[in-house]
Design a protein around this motif. Structure first.
Motif, PDB file in Angstrom:
ATOM      1  N   SER A 117       3.078   8.351  -6.295  1.00  0.00           N
ATOM      2  CA  SER A 117       4.192   7.693  -7.109  1.00  0.00           C
ATOM      3  C   SER A 117       4.850   9.094  -7.632  1.00  0.00           C
ATOM      4  CB  SER A 117       3.996   6.954  -8.176  1.00  0.00           C
ATOM      5  OG  SER A 117       3.180   7.507  -9.147  1.00  0.00           O
ATOM      6  N   SER A 118       6.234   9.200  -8.014  1.00  0.00           N
ATOM      7  CA  SER A 118       6.744  10.316  -8.461  1.00  0.00           C
ATOM      8  C   SER A 118       6.301  10.538  -9.830  1.00  0.00           C
ATOM      9  CB  SER A 118       8.376   9.963  -8.700  1.00  0.00           C
ATOM     10  OG  SER A 118       8.733   9.069  -9.249  1.00  0.00           O
ATOM     11  N   GLN A 119       5.975   9.612 -10.504  1.00  0.00           N
ATOM     12  CA  GLN A 119       5.332   9.830 -11.951  1.00  0.00           C
ATOM     13  C   GLN A 119       3.827  10.719 -11.903  1.00  0.00           C
ATOM     14  OE1 GLN A 119       6.224   6.658 -10.750  1.00  0.00           O
ATOM     15  NE2 GLN A 119       6.911   5.388 -12.092  1.00  0.00           N
ATOM     16  N   THR A 176       6.963   9.601  -1.238  1.00  0.00           N
ATOM     17  CA  THR A 176       5.898   8.917  -1.084  1.00  0.00           C
ATOM     18  C   THR A 176       5.514   8.588   0.657  1.00  0.00           C
ATOM     19  OG1 THR A 176       5.988   7.936  -3.214  1.00  0.00           O
ATOM     20  CG2 THR A 176       4.395   7.022  -1.673  1.00  0.00           C
ATOM     21  N   THR A 177       6.209   8.014   1.048  1.00  0.00           N
ATOM     22  CA  THR A 177       5.930   7.474   2.541  1.00  0.00           C
ATOM     23  C   THR A 177       6.122   8.881   3.393  1.00  0.00           C
ATOM     24  OG1 THR A 177       8.245   6.878   3.020  1.00  0.00           O
ATOM     25  CG2 THR A 177       6.903   5.071   2.109  1.00  0.00           C
ATOM     26  N   ASN A 237       1.897  10.799   1.074  1.00  0.00           N
ATOM     27  CA  ASN A 237       0.863   9.865   1.738  1.00  0.00           C
ATOM     28  C   ASN A 237      -0.451  10.394   2.283  1.00  0.00           C
ATOM     29  OD1 ASN A 237       1.438   7.684   0.122  1.00  0.00           O
ATOM     30  ND2 ASN A 237       2.733   6.676   1.781  1.00  0.00           N
ATOM     31  N   PRO A 238      -0.212  11.375   3.337  1.00  0.00           N
ATOM     32  CA  PRO A 238      -1.182  11.873   4.047  1.00  0.00           C
ATOM     33  C   PRO A 238      -2.514  12.522   3.362  1.00  0.00           C
ATOM     34  CG  PRO A 238       0.668  12.513   5.087  1.00  0.00           C
ATOM     35  CD  PRO A 238       0.991  11.787   4.082  1.00  0.00           C
ATOM     36  N   VAL A 281       1.005  -1.366   0.087  1.00  0.00           N
ATOM     37  CA  VAL A 281      -0.130  -0.217  -0.063  1.00  0.00           C
ATOM     38  C   VAL A 281       0.769   1.295  -0.042  1.00  0.00           C
ATOM     39  CG1 VAL A 281      -2.101   0.959   1.078  1.00  0.00           C
ATOM     40  CG2 VAL A 281      -1.542  -1.355   1.347  1.00  0.00           C
ATOM     41  N   SER A 282       1.681   1.652  -0.993  1.00  0.00           N
ATOM     42  CA  SER A 282       2.467   2.621  -1.302  1.00  0.00           C
ATOM     43  C   SER A 282       3.222   2.890   0.137  1.00  0.00           C
ATOM     44  CB  SER A 282       1.464   3.854  -1.434  1.00  0.00           C
ATOM     45  OG  SER A 282       0.702   4.005  -2.499  1.00  0.00           O
ATOM     46  N   GLY A 283       3.696   1.887   0.365  1.00  0.00           N
ATOM     47  CA  GLY A 283       4.852   1.928   1.638  1.00  0.00           C
ATOM     48  C   GLY A 283       4.375   2.202   2.958  1.00  0.00           C
ATOM     49  N   ILE A 284       2.949   1.920   2.992  1.00  0.00           N
ATOM     50  CA  ILE A 284       2.348   2.267   4.276  1.00  0.00           C
ATOM     51  C   ILE A 284       2.689   0.978   5.330  1.00  0.00           C
ATOM     52  CG2 ILE A 284       0.149   2.540   5.423  1.00  0.00           C
ATOM     53  CD1 ILE A 284      -0.973   4.170   2.839  1.00  0.00           C
ATOM     54  N   LEU A 285       2.713   0.106   5.006  1.00  0.00           N
ATOM     55  CA  LEU A 285       2.578  -1.154   6.074  1.00  0.00           C
ATOM     56  C   LEU A 285       4.084  -1.026   6.625  1.00  0.00           C
ATOM     57  CD1 LEU A 285       0.924  -4.206   4.135  1.00  0.00           C
ATOM     58  CD2 LEU A 285      -0.037  -2.413   5.742  1.00  0.00           C
ATOM     59  N   GLY A 286       5.059  -0.830   5.894  1.00  0.00           N
ATOM     60  CA  GLY A 286       6.331  -0.880   6.379  1.00  0.00           C
ATOM     61  C   GLY A 286       6.588   0.526   7.320  1.00  0.00           C
ATOM     62  N   THR A 287       6.133   1.299   6.756  1.00  0.00           N
ATOM     63  CA  THR A 287       6.317   2.903   7.725  1.00  0.00           C
ATOM     64  C   THR A 287       5.434   2.782   8.896  1.00  0.00           C
ATOM     65  OG1 THR A 287       6.396   3.697   5.400  1.00  0.00           O
ATOM     66  CG2 THR A 287       6.129   5.187   7.344  1.00  0.00           C
TER      67      THR A 287
END
Length: 328
Positions: free
Chosen positions: A167-169, A100-101, A105-106, A75-81
């Protein structure tokens, strides 16, 4: 008896508190005494993962303890963060954070489960990553002016591929629309590679891809570069002008790779980490390996990185909210 017992207990607690106050700085000064977990909130094989492995290798040598990569994608790096935000702030859990993280993301997710500023200490900005606006080799568009003219004539007539929200794109495309006053149709993919495949196949019109990912396609003459998203021209893409120099005044979009620790991590540990990471990033061999990934080495230490992160949250928050994006 009871009174005497209370006095004895209070004295013991006071002594214990004094002992802890003395021991804590010593532990920070002698850190680390065991392996350090370096969480990457994305899958193996990407720029974040590769950057982390380069830094971890050098950091292990300098600290005398293993720095172990732990991939926790989702999920866009959310879980690890989230995992790192809840970890003990003892210096034995750090993470590789990105724009992103830890900045955008907020503005895309209501229930994020962490605050990118309050729940972390910014340790070191390892480097920045620029994108390049590319079209297929068969595309009729050869300049920014031509793309803008087509969009002015028919709003929403062109599509751009992204690797999803935040994402950066996507951010590059959002900034493009904001500055030019145009409207693009976003097509989200599970990753940048899938977007590039459809670009080459003619299913979409534009992609703001990372330089490292686009370079093989550019060298193979499968896509054409229109401009880079950095403020200055890049040595890795000679002859490709920044979009800011092609009429898009103020255009600058660079994603980044940084290292964070949980809030509350002792300052001596943060300072030591920041210093050692900066030394790793300053190594010529490491800089060469980072540039091969499309990462321009920075090595900004904690205070500078913290200021930079807050400015990124403010900048992109305004752009994303002005675009009418509603958090999911």
């Amino acid at each position: 008896m009871k009174s005497a017992y209370r006095r004895t207990l209070c004295a013991a607690l006071a002594l214990a508190g004094l002992s802890l106050a003395v021991v804590a700085p010593v532990r920070a000064d002698t850190w680390p005494t065991k392996p350090i977990k370096y969480v990457v909130p994305f899958s193996p094989g990407g720029v974040s993962d590769a950057t982390a492995r380069i830094v971890a290798e050098g950091l292990s040598q300098r600290l005398g303890q293993p720095v172990v990569i732990d991939n926790k994608p989702g999920v866009s790096g959310i879980l690890g963060t989230q995992f790192v935000a809840r970890a003990d702030p003892d210096g034995y859990t750090i993470m590789g954070g990105t724009i992103t993280t830890h900045a955008v993301n907020p503005f895309f997710y209501k229930k994020l489960g962490y605050d990118p500023v309050k729940d972390f200490v910014a340790v070191n900005l390892v480097g920045t990553v620029s994108n390049v606006l590319v079209v297929s080799n068969d595309s009729p568009y050869k300049s920014v002016d031509q793309i803008v003219a087509a969009l002015k004539a028919k709003p929403g007539s062109l599509t751009f591929g992204t690797a999803g929200p935040g994402s950066s794109q996507q951010l590059s495309g959002q900034l493009f629309q904001s500055i030019t006053g145009t409207q693009l149709q976003q097509i989200s993919y599970k990753g940048g590679a899938a977007a590039m495949t459809d670009l080459i196949g003619g299913q979409i019109d534009l992609v703001f891809e990372t330089v490292a990912a686009a370079k093989p396609m550019l060298d193979g003459k499968r896509v054409r570069a229109i401009g880079v998203t950095s403020r200055h021209a890049l040595s890795g893409l000679p002859g490709v002008q920044p979009l800011a120099d092609q009429g898009l005044k103020g255009f600058e979009m660079q994603s980044w790779q940084g290292i964070f620790a949980p809030a509350g991590t002792p300052k001596p540990i943060v300072d030591r980490l920041a210093s050692e990471i900066a030394a790793v990033v300053a190594t010529p061999a490491v800089q060469q390996r980072l540039r091969a990934l499309g990462v321009e080495p920075e090595g900004k230490t904690s205070a500078a990185f913290s200021t930079f992160q807050r400015s990124e949250v403010s900048k992109w928050g305004k752009i994303i909210q002005a675009a009418g994006v509603v958090p999911e």
